[in-house]
Motif scaffolding. Structure first.
Motif, PDB file in Angstrom:
ATOM      1  N   ALA A 126     -72.224 -43.691 -20.551  1.00  0.00           N
ATOM      2  CA  ALA A 126     -71.037 -42.153 -20.403  1.00  0.00           C
ATOM      3  C   ALA A 126     -70.125 -42.574 -19.669  1.00  0.00           C
ATOM      4  CB  ALA A 126     -72.359 -41.510 -18.836  1.00  0.00           C
ATOM      5  N   GLY A 127     -69.080 -41.313 -20.290  1.00  0.00           N
ATOM      6  CA  GLY A 127     -67.860 -40.990 -20.241  1.00  0.00           C
ATOM      7  C   GLY A 127     -67.285 -41.741 -21.078  1.00  0.00           C
ATOM      8  N   ALA A 128     -65.401 -42.549 -20.239  1.00  0.00           N
ATOM      9  CA  ALA A 128     -64.714 -42.393 -21.256  1.00  0.00           C
ATOM     10  C   ALA A 128     -65.508 -44.116 -22.297  1.00  0.00           C
ATOM     11  CB  ALA A 128     -63.168 -43.125 -20.810  1.00  0.00           C
ATOM     12  N   MET A 129     -65.633 -45.084 -21.564  1.00  0.00           N
ATOM     13  CA  MET A 129     -66.545 -45.996 -23.418  1.00  0.00           C
ATOM     14  C   MET A 129     -66.941 -45.363 -23.827  1.00  0.00           C
ATOM     15  SD  MET A 129     -67.586 -49.405 -22.256  1.00  0.00           S
ATOM     16  CE  MET A 129     -67.942 -50.990 -23.095  1.00  0.00           C
ATOM     17  N   GLN A 130     -67.895 -44.413 -23.625  1.00  0.00           N
ATOM     18  CA  GLN A 130     -68.574 -43.959 -25.172  1.00  0.00           C
ATOM     19  C   GLN A 130     -67.661 -43.377 -25.873  1.00  0.00           C
ATOM     20  OE1 GLN A 130     -69.823 -40.050 -23.016  1.00  0.00           O
ATOM     21  NE2 GLN A 130     -71.625 -39.773 -24.540  1.00  0.00           N
ATOM     22  N   GLN A 131     -66.009 -43.309 -26.317  1.00  0.00           N
ATOM     23  CA  GLN A 131     -65.740 -43.451 -27.152  1.00  0.00           C
ATOM     24  C   GLN A 131     -64.897 -44.902 -27.773  1.00  0.00           C
ATOM     25  OE1 GLN A 131     -64.568 -39.838 -27.421  1.00  0.00           O
ATOM     26  NE2 GLN A 131     -65.371 -39.917 -25.089  1.00  0.00           N
ATOM     27  N   LEU A 132     -65.428 -45.728 -27.444  1.00  0.00           N
ATOM     28  CA  LEU A 132     -65.408 -46.682 -28.489  1.00  0.00           C
ATOM     29  C   LEU A 132     -66.424 -46.143 -29.463  1.00  0.00           C
ATOM     30  CD1 LEU A 132     -66.146 -49.422 -26.297  1.00  0.00           C
ATOM     31  CD2 LEU A 132     -63.797 -48.285 -27.206  1.00  0.00           C
ATOM     32  N   TYR A 133     -65.980 -47.321 -30.664  1.00  0.00           N
ATOM     33  CA  TYR A 133     -66.542 -47.006 -32.161  1.00  0.00           C
ATOM     34  C   TYR A 133     -68.111 -47.638 -31.903  1.00  0.00           C
ATOM     35  CZ  TYR A 133     -62.139 -45.259 -33.772  1.00  0.00           C
ATOM     36  OH  TYR A 133     -61.341 -44.352 -34.514  1.00  0.00           O
ATOM     37  N   PRO A 134     -69.518 -46.817 -31.911  1.00  0.00           N
ATOM     38  CA  PRO A 134     -70.468 -47.407 -31.746  1.00  0.00           C
ATOM     39  C   PRO A 134     -70.574 -48.813 -32.839  1.00  0.00           C
ATOM     40  CG  PRO A 134     -71.042 -45.461 -32.025  1.00  0.00           C
ATOM     41  CD  PRO A 134     -69.075 -45.647 -32.659  1.00  0.00           C
ATOM     42  N   GLN A 135     -70.598 -49.195 -34.106  1.00  0.00           N
ATOM     43  CA  GLN A 135     -70.346 -49.945 -34.721  1.00  0.00           C
ATOM     44  C   GLN A 135     -68.994 -51.086 -34.345  1.00  0.00           C
ATOM     45  OE1 GLN A 135     -73.240 -49.748 -37.391  1.00  0.00           O
ATOM     46  NE2 GLN A 135     -72.198 -52.228 -36.711  1.00  0.00           N
ATOM     47  N   GLU A 136     -68.485 -51.256 -33.572  1.00  0.00           N
ATOM     48  CA  GLU A 136     -67.775 -51.826 -32.859  1.00  0.00           C
ATOM     49  C   GLU A 136     -68.565 -52.867 -31.566  1.00  0.00           C
ATOM     50  OE1 GLU A 136     -63.684 -51.250 -32.671  1.00  0.00           O
ATOM     51  OE2 GLU A 136     -63.339 -50.414 -34.343  1.00  0.00           O
TER      52      GLU A 136
ATOM     53  N   TYR B  50     -72.569 -50.294 -13.600  1.00  0.00           N
ATOM     54  CA  TYR B  50     -71.399 -50.470 -13.257  1.00  0.00           C
ATOM     55  C   TYR B  50     -71.007 -49.692 -13.306  1.00  0.00           C
ATOM     56  CZ  TYR B  50     -66.458 -50.933 -14.499  1.00  0.00           C
ATOM     57  OH  TYR B  50     -64.545 -51.016 -14.312  1.00  0.00           O
ATOM     58  N   ILE B  51     -69.712 -48.718 -12.301  1.00  0.00           N
ATOM     59  CA  ILE B  51     -69.061 -46.909 -12.416  1.00  0.00           C
ATOM     60  C   ILE B  51     -68.094 -47.242 -11.717  1.00  0.00           C
ATOM     61  CG2 ILE B  51     -69.693 -45.342 -11.214  1.00  0.00           C
ATOM     62  CD1 ILE B  51     -72.371 -45.292 -10.268  1.00  0.00           C
ATOM     63  N   THR B  52     -66.966 -47.245 -12.875  1.00  0.00           N
ATOM     64  CA  THR B  52     -65.631 -46.611 -12.595  1.00  0.00           C
ATOM     65  C   THR B  52     -64.882 -44.755 -12.300  1.00  0.00           C
ATOM     66  OG1 THR B  52     -65.005 -45.825 -14.966  1.00  0.00           O
ATOM     67  CG2 THR B  52     -65.362 -48.633 -14.022  1.00  0.00           C
ATOM     68  N   ASP B  53     -64.063 -44.408 -12.841  1.00  0.00           N
ATOM     69  CA  ASP B  53     -63.880 -42.789 -12.460  1.00  0.00           C
ATOM     70  C   ASP B  53     -64.177 -42.699 -13.709  1.00  0.00           C
ATOM     71  OD1 ASP B  53     -62.953 -43.625  -9.589  1.00  0.00           O
ATOM     72  OD2 ASP B  53     -60.734 -44.071 -10.371  1.00  0.00           O
ATOM     73  N   HIS B  54     -64.216 -42.519 -14.608  1.00  0.00           N
ATOM     74  CA  HIS B  54     -64.144 -41.992 -15.816  1.00  0.00           C
ATOM     75  C   HIS B  54     -65.776 -43.017 -16.352  1.00  0.00           C
ATOM     76  CE1 HIS B  54     -61.018 -41.040 -15.477  1.00  0.00           C
ATOM     77  NE2 HIS B  54     -59.944 -41.450 -14.869  1.00  0.00           N
ATOM     78  N   THR B  55     -66.176 -43.773 -16.850  1.00  0.00           N
ATOM     79  CA  THR B  55     -67.624 -44.691 -16.972  1.00  0.00           C
ATOM     80  C   THR B  55     -68.853 -44.514 -16.022  1.00  0.00           C
ATOM     81  OG1 THR B  55     -65.533 -45.514 -18.515  1.00  0.00           O
ATOM     82  CG2 THR B  55     -67.644 -46.366 -18.801  1.00  0.00           C
ATOM     83  N   ILE B  56     -69.621 -44.445 -16.379  1.00  0.00           N
ATOM     84  CA  ILE B  56     -70.559 -45.143 -16.353  1.00  0.00           C
ATOM     85  C   ILE B  56     -71.693 -45.984 -17.350  1.00  0.00           C
ATOM     86  CG2 ILE B  56     -72.788 -44.966 -14.481  1.00  0.00           C
ATOM     87  CD1 ILE B  56     -71.415 -42.493 -14.114  1.00  0.00           C
TER      88      ILE B  56
END
Length: 142
Positions: free
Chosen positions: A102-112, A63-69
């Motif tokens: 990779a990208g913006a979704m990396q910013q999520l908290y890993p435990q969540e 799944y690829i967006t402008d900010h996340t893969i």
């Protein structure tokens, strides 16, 4: 004569999660799509020719967006092979699937992220890995 060597340093700027789940890859992709409002879709299988002896074929969703893969891989080869280690990442062969973010979704908290995946009864276990600690991390570079 002077010998030159080429030293390449790759950027491993992505998160890796191992998932233990007995379901088929398309079912896990569907579950992840529903949990995170994604659109993981099947891509051409990854094919690694190893040492001219055998091939390692791995299922591939992305799944690829402008900010996340986001990529979902089956860790074990799709086709029977004579390889001793028929895994995309033999370091974590206990895990059925690998998610690369990779990208913006990396910013999520890993435990969540892990807790949300574990809410589905189809997933037994999830763990985050540091890509730099994996011996076969080059298999995830495209």
């Amino acid at each position: 004569m002077k010998t030159l060597s080429l030293n390449i340093e790759y950027d491993y700027d992505f998160d890796i999660y191992g998932i233990v789940s007995p379901v088929k890859d398309y079912k896990l992709a569907w579950v992840l799509n529903n949990l995170f409002d994604l659109q993981l879709s099947r891509q051409k299988d990854l094919c690694y020719d190893l040492f001219g002896k055998d091939r390692l074929i791995i299922s591939n969703y992305q799944y690829i967006t402008d900010h996340t893969i986001i990529r979902l891989f089956r860790n074990k080869a799709l086709v029977a092979t004579t390889l001793k280690k028929p895994f995309l990442l033999p370091d974590i062969k206990e895990y059925d699937y690998v998610i690369q973010i990779a990208g913006a979704m990396q910013q999520l908290y890993p435990q969540e992220f892990i807790n949300k995946i574990l809410k589905t009864p189809l997933v037994q276990y999830v763990k985050k890995f540091d890509p730099l600690t994996l011996k076969f991390k080059e298999n995830l570079l495209f």
